[in-house]
Every structure is written in C-alpha cells, then in structure tokens.
Write a protein that holds these residues in place. Structure first.
Motif, PDB file in Angstrom:
ATOM      1  N   LYS A 138       7.544  38.171  36.548  1.00  0.00           N
ATOM      2  CA  LYS A 138       6.288  38.474  35.860  1.00  0.00           C
ATOM      3  C   LYS A 138       5.449  39.454  36.662  1.00  0.00           C
ATOM      4  N   TYR A 140       1.782  42.061  36.214  1.00  0.00           N
ATOM      5  CA  TYR A 140       0.623  42.540  35.470  1.00  0.00           C
ATOM      6  C   TYR A 140       0.200  43.870  36.096  1.00  0.00           C
ATOM      7  N   SER A 155       0.675  43.151  30.326  1.00  0.00           N
ATOM      8  CA  SER A 155       1.490  41.981  30.659  1.00  0.00           C
ATOM      9  C   SER A 155       2.786  41.919  29.859  1.00  0.00           C
ATOM     10  N   LEU A 200      -5.961  35.173  36.438  1.00  0.00           N
ATOM     11  CA  LEU A 200      -4.677  34.936  35.778  1.00  0.00           C
ATOM     12  C   LEU A 200      -4.024  33.630  36.218  1.00  0.00           C
ATOM     13  N   LEU A 306      -6.415  41.559  28.473  1.00  0.00           N
ATOM     14  CA  LEU A 306      -4.992  41.335  28.712  1.00  0.00           C
ATOM     15  C   LEU A 306      -4.216  41.758  27.468  1.00  0.00           C
TER      16      LEU A 306
END
Length: 307
Positions: A138, A140, A155, A200, A306
């Motif tokens: 993951k 961002y 994202s 987050l 986001l």
C-alpha cells in the motif's frame, strides 16, 4: 528474543527531493536486511516515485537492479534524464534558477521543462503496471490541487497520473489535469507528509527526509523576486518543521550537496541512504521493538482529499 509489536500500524514516510530520493531505496534495503516491515508508505514527489518502484517488486535488491538496468544504464532513458540535467544546469547559470522560473511564469508558461521528460521514464520504470492497486503493497502519493488549495492523496486507480502529479515540480514541469484537479508536486505543503500518515491510521511513523533545509545564512534580499522566493521558502520550511514533529523516528541522509536533477549520481546517493540507516541502527531497532509511540493531545489540523 525481542518481540515485534505487530499490532502497531507502521508508516514509512518518504519525502521529496528529486534525484536525492534514490536514498530512500538505500534506507529500505537496510530495513529489509534486518527484517523490519511497515504497513504502508506515504510519499511526496520522489518519495512517491521511488516508494512505488520498490513496491513494484517488494524486493529492494531486485528493484535496484531493475532501476539501473531499465533506467540509468539505458541509452534512451539516459537521453531524457540528461535533457533534464542539461536544461536545469543551464538555467542555474543564470543568477538564480528560481528567478528564471518566475520569469517563465510571467511569460505564461506552465513549466520550464516539457511534460514528456517526466512521463516517458515513468512509462519505462512502471511498464506492465497500470493501477496503484497492482503494486505489492500500500502506498499513498501526495499532490496539491492548485484550484482548491487542498492536498490530494492518491490511493488507488491509475498509477501514471499519480506519479506525474506528485512529482510535477512547480514552475519546472507543467501541472497535471486529472479528474477536475490541477495538480502539482506535494512538496510545497508536504515535503514530509507525516501528519497525513497519522490521519491515515499510522500509530508510528518512520520519516526519511531527503529535501533541502532553509538557508539561514542569507543576509540580503535586494529584489522583490528574491523576497517572494524567500517568503515561499520560509512558509514551506515552517510546515516542514511541524511535519517532522509528527514522526517517531526521523532520518535525514547527508545528501544536500546533490542537486535534485543529478540522477547520474545514483550509486553514491543510494549508498548514503543505506549508510544513514546503518548509523541509526539502534534507534531503528528501538522504533520497531519498543512499542513506544507518540501521542498528540490535539486534533490534527491537516485536511486532505483521498482519491
């Protein structure tokens, strides 16, 4: 045997700095070698790019070898990077590179360098990867919307627009039009996006800073343009200082001597990143094993979108 506190959600925050961002891979190599894991990456500019490239493989040695083979040792890519270097060096010979950028803005030019000089190396680096979700972890990526003034955090969805937006250095590369946003590099407000990482869900944050510090030795500002530039630098620096305080562990490799466009120094920059992590070995061990985290008695003021 020491116990890893796996329940603590850990973020690796990677700051912007152009070619200096190669040091991020050196830091990650040290973490991998010692079995340290993190839950997600939050990156601005070079932090988003090199963080994504690592997650293409989630194997830093392979990522490093592929980066050298497919980018730094490939003639057509070197040609693109050399154009960035040549134009940047040429402009820096004029009294002040930033003043040249201001002049370009006055002439209604969105960026000094062409968008394709940034896009084409990314297309080569991330060939076969279309969406952020296809990466092996993951991440961002932070950009700024010039229309709303908000930080935009990628994202999911298309990878290339996210890479382009997070690294569209203002005045150097043109802004990126994407889904109604008009995006530039997130570094003006988020050189080191630790507050976003906290928002987050990170319980603890390891932050790597490869940017430049505010020059506090400046004594004179003889022109209005120089004053405007100085004000921008001060505001960005003050925001940066706040972000640093939201990290649990802060690492700053000694790479200020390198300019943002010196991609040809990749081997040296990588080693400096690795050595910086080695020098912080005991602090890194404490970060991952102690279970200690910072607490903040007030609501984080940072707001972002986001997408």
């Amino acid at each position: 045997m020491k116990k890893l506190f796996k329940k603590k959600k850990t973020a690796l925050v990677l700051g912007g700095g152009g070619a200096r961002g190669i040091a991020h891979l050196g830091i990650i190599k040290f973490l991998e070698e010692n079995g340290y894991n993190f839950d997600f990456i939050v990156g601005t500019s070079a932090g988003g790019v090199f963080g994504s490239f690592y997650l293409k493989y989630k194997d830093v040695d392979r990522a490093w070898q592929e980066l050298k083979k497919e980018v730094y040792e490939k003639e057509d890519v070197i040609e693109h990077l050399s154009k960035i270097t040549y134009n940047s060096e040429k402009m820096s010979l004029i009294d002040n590179f930033r003043e040249k950028i201001y002049a370009a803005k006055v002439l209604f030019k969105e960026g000094v360098l062409e968008e394709k000089l940034m896009r084409e190396p990314y297309e080569i680096m991330f060939k076969g990867i279309n969406n952020i979700e296809e990466l092996k972890g993951k991440i961002y990526m932070v950009a700024i919307d010039l229309l709303s003034g908000q930080d935009i955090v990628f994202s999911r969805g298309e990878l290339l627009p996210a890479l382009m937006a997070t690294s569209a250095l203002p005045g150097i590369f043109p802004p990126v039009n994407y889904k109604g946003y008009y995006l530039i590099d997130g570094g003006s407000t988020q050189k080191l996006p630790t507050i976003i990482a906290r928002k987050l869900g990170a319980d603890r944050v390891l932050a790597v800073d490869v940017g430049t510090n505010l020059d506090k030795k400046v004594k004179k500002h003889p022109t209005g343009v120089k004053i405007m530039i100085r004000v921008e630098d001060i505001v960005s620096y003050r925001l940066h200082e706040i972000n640093i305080k939201f990290s649990d562990l802060y690492i700053r490799p000694e790479i200020e001597k390198f300019k943002w466009f010196e991609f040809d120094k990749y081997e040296e920059i990588f080693k400096i990143g690795y050595n910086a992590a080695q020098q912080k070995a005991s602090e890194i061990e404490d970060f991952f094993y102690s279970g200690k985290t910072k607490s903040f008695p007030f609501e984080f003021f940072e707001d972002f979108v986001l997408i």
